[in-house]
Design an enzyme around this catalytic site. Sequence first.
Site, mmCIF file in Angstrom:
data_model
loop_
_atom_site.group_PDB
_atom_site.id
_atom_site.type_symbol
_atom_site.label_atom_id
_atom_site.label_comp_id
_atom_site.label_asym_id
_atom_site.label_seq_id
_atom_site.Cartn_x
_atom_site.Cartn_y
_atom_site.Cartn_z
ATOM 1 N N ARG A 151 -5.279 6.619 -0.838
ATOM 2 C CA ARG A 151 -4.286 5.549 -0.885
ATOM 3 C C ARG A 151 -4.526 4.568 -2.022
ATOM 4 O O ARG A 151 -5.606 4.506 -2.617
ATOM 5 C CB ARG A 151 -4.342 4.797 0.427
ATOM 6 C CG ARG A 151 -5.702 4.161 0.760
ATOM 7 C CD ARG A 151 -5.826 2.695 0.466
ATOM 8 N NE ARG A 151 -4.866 1.895 1.176
ATOM 9 C CZ ARG A 151 -4.999 1.525 2.454
ATOM 10 N NH1 ARG A 151 -6.095 1.878 3.126
ATOM 11 N NH2 ARG A 151 -4.083 0.787 3.038
ATOM 12 N N CYS A 201 0.811 -1.223 0.000
ATOM 13 C CA CYS A 201 0.000 0.000 0.000
ATOM 14 C C CYS A 201 0.846 1.274 0.000
ATOM 15 O O CYS A 201 1.987 1.291 0.453
ATOM 16 C CB CYS A 201 -0.985 0.096 1.157
ATOM 17 S SG CYS A 201 -2.068 -1.330 1.292
ATOM 18 N N ASN A 230 -0.120 -1.721 5.720
ATOM 19 C CA ASN A 230 0.575 -2.890 6.248
ATOM 20 C C ASN A 230 1.923 -2.511 6.863
ATOM 21 O O ASN A 230 2.679 -1.708 6.308
ATOM 22 C CB ASN A 230 0.796 -3.908 5.119
ATOM 23 C CG ASN A 230 1.354 -5.201 5.649
ATOM 24 O OD1 ASN A 230 0.768 -5.855 6.491
ATOM 25 N ND2 ASN A 230 2.512 -5.587 5.127
#
Length: 325
Positions: free
Chosen positions: A16, A2, A79
């Site tokens: 995002r 990400c 993450n």
Amino acid sequence: MCTSILYTAGDCYFGRNLDLEVSFGQEVVITPRDYRFNFRQIPALDHHYAIIGMALVQDNYPLYFDGANEEGLGMAGLNFAGPAHYFPVDDHKDNVSPFEFIPYILGQCKNVVEAKQLLKKLNLVKINFSDHLQLSPLHWLIADRSGKSIVVESTVSGLHVYDNSVNVLTNNPEFPGQLTNLANYQSISPEQPTNGLAPNIKIGFYSRGLGSRMLPGGMDSQSRFVKEVFTLQHAPAGASEVENVTNYFHCLHAVEQQKGLDEVAPNTFEHTIYSDGINLSTGTFYYTTYANHQINAVSLQHADLNSNTLASFPLREQQSINMQN
């Protein structure tokens, strides 16, 4: 993995890329002001700021991947496997599970300054949503419409809050290490390079874009961080909302992951499932998906913000192609 960014062009646009190998059935979800947020260790929020973002609704609870509130504060969880660490309950702090963290902040804070105050008392605790939905190892980017952002990381050494001057977040390593790594790329430029190799010898250019020749292009988190900092810092400001939204998505798509390039298990590849962004001033939420690059939008202001019922909008996954003949 990400990537999350804050792009400033008059208004501020926050959002995002979600890079994973599997989709969870997420939707655009609006949580109105009177929807009750129950928390496991602290009192519920019966009335709060309205929130719009990408979420998985489970047992009528919006598990937000990212979103923003009506005051223009945005937040995204990315993450952070390895460094992420969640703690036991501490009776002297506000104990919040990571799955509650986004509504906890967006429900109560107008801006980054207010979020920092709330974070002083925070303890991110290891409490799963359910036996079937375990916690993910995450860190977070929080940004507001003033153009400021912070990074929140919970590691074995405690909860850390970092000012983020580059308005970019990816994954590992810990955020200070990402900033330190930028020193290796300070010579990268959109301009053609000067001849520091042999200043007294004329060396021609065989191509345009040689100033960015050493820019990383891998799928890994450090490469994406460097490339996105470069892309965002040199992104132009448009003259309209359409131009700015277009520029914003070009920034995110510069580090999107295509299928077949990032193998995370045998014959299983991570890819950019969706890209999204919200105008933090107007509350308009935009998104694209891997299968559909048309920009779709949902307006927070068009919803009944005084309701107590969630409003969900399934993602439009079918590509729209404009035939011209």
